[in-house]
Design a protein around this motif. Structure first.
Motif, PDB file in Angstrom:
ATOM      1  N   GLN A 490       0.856  -1.182   0.000  1.00 54.06           N
ATOM      2  CA  GLN A 490       0.000   0.000   0.000  1.00 54.06           C
ATOM      3  C   GLN A 490       0.892   1.231   0.000  1.00 54.06           C
ATOM      4  O   GLN A 490       1.835   1.322   0.786  1.00 54.06           O
ATOM      5  CB  GLN A 490      -0.919   0.014   1.217  1.00 54.06           C
ATOM      6  CG  GLN A 490      -1.934  -1.118   1.236  1.00 54.06           C
ATOM      7  CD  GLN A 490      -2.858  -1.046   2.441  1.00 54.06           C
ATOM      8  OE1 GLN A 490      -3.128   0.033   2.970  1.00 54.06           O
ATOM      9  NE2 GLN A 490      -3.342  -2.192   2.889  1.00 54.06           N
ATOM     10  N   VAL A 491       0.600   2.137  -0.913  1.00 53.65           N
ATOM     11  CA  VAL A 491       1.415   3.339  -1.033  1.00 53.65           C
ATOM     12  C   VAL A 491       0.533   4.566  -0.869  1.00 53.65           C
ATOM     13  O   VAL A 491      -0.676   4.534  -1.127  1.00 53.65           O
ATOM     14  CB  VAL A 491       2.156   3.391  -2.385  1.00 53.65           C
ATOM     15  CG1 VAL A 491       3.165   2.264  -2.488  1.00 53.65           C
ATOM     16  CG2 VAL A 491       1.178   3.334  -3.546  1.00 53.65           C
ATOM     17  N   GLU A 492       1.146   5.644  -0.448  1.00 57.00           N
ATOM     18  CA  GLU A 492       0.470   6.924  -0.313  1.00 57.00           C
ATOM     19  C   GLU A 492       1.331   8.004  -0.955  1.00 57.00           C
ATOM     20  O   GLU A 492       2.532   7.839  -1.150  1.00 57.00           O
ATOM     21  CB  GLU A 492       0.236   7.261   1.170  1.00 57.00           C
ATOM     22  CG  GLU A 492      -0.755   6.350   1.861  1.00 57.00           C
ATOM     23  CD  GLU A 492      -0.967   6.726   3.318  1.00 57.00           C
ATOM     24  OE1 GLU A 492      -0.199   7.601   3.812  1.00 57.00           O
ATOM     25  OE2 GLU A 492      -1.858   6.156   3.958  1.00 57.00           O
ATOM     26  N   GLY A 493       0.704   9.118  -1.272  1.00 58.05           N
ATOM     27  CA  GLY A 493       1.423  10.247  -1.824  1.00 58.05           C
ATOM     28  C   GLY A 493       1.479  10.204  -3.332  1.00 58.05           C
ATOM     29  O   GLY A 493       0.848   9.370  -3.982  1.00 58.05           O
ATOM     30  N   GLU A 494       2.260  11.115  -3.881  1.00 58.45           N
ATOM     31  CA  GLU A 494       2.326  11.258  -5.327  1.00 58.45           C
ATOM     32  C   GLU A 494       3.678  11.841  -5.700  1.00 58.45           C
ATOM     33  O   GLU A 494       4.419  12.337  -4.847  1.00 58.45           O
ATOM     34  CB  GLU A 494       1.211  12.169  -5.834  1.00 58.45           C
ATOM     35  CG  GLU A 494       1.252  13.547  -5.221  1.00 58.45           C
ATOM     36  CD  GLU A 494      -0.005  14.366  -5.509  1.00 58.45           C
ATOM     37  OE1 GLU A 494       0.165  15.526  -5.904  1.00 58.45           O
ATOM     38  OE2 GLU A 494      -1.103  13.841  -5.310  1.00 58.45           O
ATOM     39  N   GLY A 495       3.995  11.751  -6.992  1.00 62.40           N
ATOM     40  CA  GLY A 495       5.223  12.337  -7.483  1.00 62.40           C
ATOM     41  C   GLY A 495       6.448  11.775  -6.783  1.00 62.40           C
ATOM     42  O   GLY A 495       6.602  10.556  -6.643  1.00 62.40           O
ATOM     43  N   LEU A 496       7.329  12.677  -6.340  1.00 62.17           N
ATOM     44  CA  LEU A 496       8.559  12.260  -5.669  1.00 62.17           C
ATOM     45  C   LEU A 496       8.332  11.946  -4.202  1.00 62.17           C
ATOM     46  O   LEU A 496       9.278  11.599  -3.489  1.00 62.17           O
ATOM     47  CB  LEU A 496       9.620  13.357  -5.807  1.00 62.17           C
ATOM     48  CG  LEU A 496       9.981  13.769  -7.233  1.00 62.17           C
ATOM     49  CD1 LEU A 496      11.030  14.873  -7.220  1.00 62.17           C
ATOM     50  CD2 LEU A 496      10.474  12.571  -8.035  1.00 62.17           C
ATOM     51  N   ASN A 497       7.092  12.053  -3.741  1.00 65.77           N
ATOM     52  CA  ASN A 497       6.787  11.861  -2.318  1.00 65.77           C
ATOM     53  C   ASN A 497       5.924  10.633  -2.069  1.00 65.77           C
ATOM     54  O   ASN A 497       5.171  10.586  -1.102  1.00 65.77           O
ATOM     55  CB  ASN A 497       6.087  13.107  -1.766  1.00 65.77           C
ATOM     56  CG  ASN A 497       6.944  14.349  -1.884  1.00 65.77           C
ATOM     57  OD1 ASN A 497       8.099  14.337  -1.495  1.00 65.77           O
ATOM     58  ND2 ASN A 497       6.377  15.408  -2.441  1.00 65.77           N
ATOM     59  N   VAL A 498       6.038   9.622  -2.936  1.00 65.19           N
ATOM     60  CA  VAL A 498       5.298   8.384  -2.718  1.00 65.19           C
ATOM     61  C   VAL A 498       5.942   7.623  -1.554  1.00 65.19           C
ATOM     62  O   VAL A 498       7.163   7.471  -1.487  1.00 65.19           O
ATOM     63  CB  VAL A 498       5.300   7.513  -3.983  1.00 65.19           C
ATOM     64  CG1 VAL A 498       4.629   6.168  -3.706  1.00 65.19           C
ATOM     65  CG2 VAL A 498       4.586   8.234  -5.116  1.00 65.19           C
ATOM     66  N   THR A 499       5.126   7.154  -0.649  1.00 65.58           N
ATOM     67  CA  THR A 499       5.607   6.417   0.525  1.00 65.58           C
ATOM     68  C   THR A 499       4.903   5.070   0.595  1.00 65.58           C
ATOM     69  O   THR A 499       3.676   5.004   0.485  1.00 65.58           O
ATOM     70  CB  THR A 499       5.337   7.202   1.819  1.00 65.58           C
ATOM     71  OG1 THR A 499       5.981   8.476   1.743  1.00 65.58           O
ATOM     72  CG2 THR A 499       5.855   6.440   3.031  1.00 65.58           C
TER      73      THR A 499
END
Length: 630
Positions: A490-499
């Motif tokens: 499971q990932v959150e965020g977008e662009g260079l800030n995906v976690t």
């Protein structure tokens, strides 16, 4: 408050839903016909597999016929009104936005903004909206959850009301409020620039409340959330909507007795219903895309409540079909014919011949290895290997691209392969890009994201599930095994800030083509790095790929050009039936396994241990470079 009382057969599409309301003695009733479509996606020529069906010119004829037949007719689009590809390239080549001319000729009252509107960047969307207005179009483009104030290409249009959160349309002396929304996934599935993206619940409710406060009782929600399931989820958080028109999922809703295009089957009834925050039943409708169907929903309002709905899809037919309509002459001459001339010129540019059918359809390349995916990934890898030295990059080890970037819905039959075919596969303005020094553990994390939307059907076959399925990877230069029954990342965020907030356990092995093992039994077994060829969309965090790197190198060639060059040059113009890479369903680069992970899937074996020495030696096969970089 309205509630469903009974379901009655009959009417335009075989379904009548009667609802009752405890209104005043002098109730005001109001009949409205809603014409709707979604996901036109510049697909103006109609169905390739059923040439007597579909087409923008025939679609326009149907719309105009109903609009001119009397009564109160509202015409709405639920987004994805154009899409990069061969047809849209005609606009860029000729300097005429043919989709803008088409939208104006159809005569919409409101147009939702979809995700594909941003695929060529916000500047192209701004140019198209301006061209639409210059052609005489007056409908606003709607999205309540997008903020255009920081995007120069669109802020002026928003200030002028050409882009808005909602609008009010008057029909038959009654005011109708229309609120738009766009998928909150926009930032990582398209290229919206500086456009701000919010979760739609709060801004949509704020628009509904503002309309209601202004005395508007009839509220229609037009959305491009990428599927009716997403609309159901959002509607459960809202109140005040009377009708919802969904877009982005390409679902075909129909009832028994509806005439469908041969081979099509309904996903559910028309309409479906979902309860809002107060428990009120909200009718939801949508159509399949590509100007193949026109949705018609006949609604009766009583004092702002929906008391009956009745309708269904109308297939767009031509040729010798009994329900055929003639092409609209204006659309035919001003849109279809010039676009056809451009596409024909691409058809005449032959890059090679294929002895096998090239697979098509998102259910294939978004869920499993496909020969079209192998072909494109091989092209990206070859292009990167040939060009990388010009940018100071020594080697490129592997390639991967997202299934969402492959766009040919129909298979390409064996025979000549033209630039029109390569553009139908690789439609976007994606550039071949290299990301250097990606650690094996990071590659596993990336691939966990890629397979996180896969489930198994009743027969044990991998199928895409839920939203964001475009992230499934097609690959070159390596192979991997995965178990889709295990924990999905499971990932959150977008662009260079995906976690990554939940580590995936599905990836069991990753092996380079030279035999070097990066992951075994779910464990990362080396600290080595690889250079990855991909597309800039993914390098920037598209489809929530967790590269988290700002240092990537674009090689200045689009993935479509790489594909055309690969077929023409590397394959010497022949996709051979004897080439195992391009057999139907590929050659086994991506396989399922029932293996389970070790207790610590992210661990790297300690140097000096037997397993560690074997891993660093590539298990005796391969010469993977080892670079100790962050």
């Amino acid at each position: 408050m309205s509630c469903i009382r009974s379901y009655l057969k009959g009417g335009l599409a075989g379904l009548m839903v009667a609802l009752v309301s405890a209104g005043p003695a002098q109730a005001v009733t109001f009949d409205l016909t809603i014409l709707h479509n979604n996901d036109g996606e510049s697909d103006i020529f109609g169905s390739q597999s059923n040439p007597d069906f579909g087409g923008a010119a025939e679609f326009t004829t149907l719309v105009k016929g109903i609009q001119s037949s009397g009564g109160n007719v509202l015409t709405l689009s639920s987004g994805d009104n154009f899409l990069p590809g061969p047809e849209f390239d005609a606009s860029l080549a000729d300097g005429i936005f043919y989709d803008a001319l088409l939208l104006n000729e159809i005569g919409y009252d409101a147009i939702a903004i979809g995700n594909h509107e941003f695929d060529s960047g916000p500047g192209i969307l701004g140019d198209l909206i301006q061209a639409y207005n210059d052609a005489g179009g007056t409908a606003p483009f709607l999205s309540a959850n997008l903020d255009f104030s920081s995007e120069p290409a669109l802020s002026g249009l928003a200030a002028d009301g050409k882009i808005a959160s909602s609008t009010i349309v008057e029909k038959g002396g009654q005011q109708i409020g229309i609120v738009g929304a766009t998928t909150p996934n926009l930032s990582f599935i398209s290229s919206p620039g500086a456009v701000g993206v919010q979760d739609p619940a709060a801004p949509v409710q704020a628009e509904i409340d503002a309309l209601t406060a202004a005395g508007v009782d009839n509220i229609i929600f037009i959305s491009h959330l990428q599927g009716v399931d997403e609309d159901r989820e959002l509607i459960a958080k809202l109140e005040g909507i009377d009708v919802a028109i969904a877009g982005g999922g390409d679902e075909l809703l129909a009832n028994p007795g509806d005439e469908l295009i041969p081979g099509d089957t309904a996903a559910d009834s028309y309409p479906i219903f979902s309860e809002d925050k107060t428990g009120k039943a909200i009718p939801i409708v949508t159509t399949a895309g590509g100007y193949n169907y026109l949705g018609r929903l006949d609604v009766t309002f009583e004092d702002g409540d929906v008391i009956t709905v009745n309708g269904g899809p109308i297939r767009v037919a031509g040729g010798s079909q009994p329900d055929a309509v003639a092409p609209d002459p204006t659309v035919q001459s001003n849109v279809v014919e010039p676009v056809q001339a451009f596409v024909d010129s691409l058809d005449q540019t032959i890059v090679g011949t294929s002895e096998v059918e090239i697979q098509g359809g998102r259910d294939i390349f978004r869920a499993r290895e496909a020969n079209v995916g192998n072909l494109l990934a091989d092209a990206i890898l070859t292009s990167a290997q040939q060009l990388s030295s010009n940018f100071g990059i020594e080697n490129v080890d592997i390639a991967l691209t997202n299934g969402g970037g492959i766009r040919n819905e129909d298979p390409i039959p064996a025979g000549d392969i033209s630039r029109a075919d390569t553009k139908s596969i690789a439609q976007f303005s994606n550039f071949v890009t290299v990301i250097e020094d990606v650690k094996a553990g990071k590659l596993k994390e990336i691939l966990e994201n890629a397979v996180s939307r896969i489930e198994l059907d009743a027969d044990g076959n991998p199928v895409r599930s839920g939203e964001g399925t475009g992230r499934f990877a097609q690959i070159a230069g390596f192979s991997f095994e995965y178990n889709p029954t295990l924990t999905a990342a499971q990932v959150e965020g977008e662009g260079l800030n995906v976690t990554t907030v939940v580590d995936g356990e599905r990836i069991q092995t990753i092996i380079l083509n030279d035999g070097t093992v990066l992951v075994e039994a779910g464990r990362v077994v080396t600290d080595a790095t690889v250079d990855i060829a991909t597309v800039d969309f993914l390098a920037r965090g598209g489809d929530q790929y967790p590269f988290n790197r700002s240092d990537f190198t674009s090689l200045g060639v689009t993935y479509e050009q790489a594909l055309a060059d690969y077929i023409s040059n590397e394959l010497n113009g022949l996709i051979s039936a004897g080439d195992p890479r391009y057999q139907p369903d590929g050659e086994g680069r991506i396989t399922l396994t029932d293996a389970v992970p070790s207790q610590d899937p992210a661990s790297v074996p300690e140097p000096g241990t037997v397993l560690g020495l074997m891993a660093l030696a590539g298990l005796g096969a391969g010469t993977l470079r080892r670079r100790q970089t962050a």
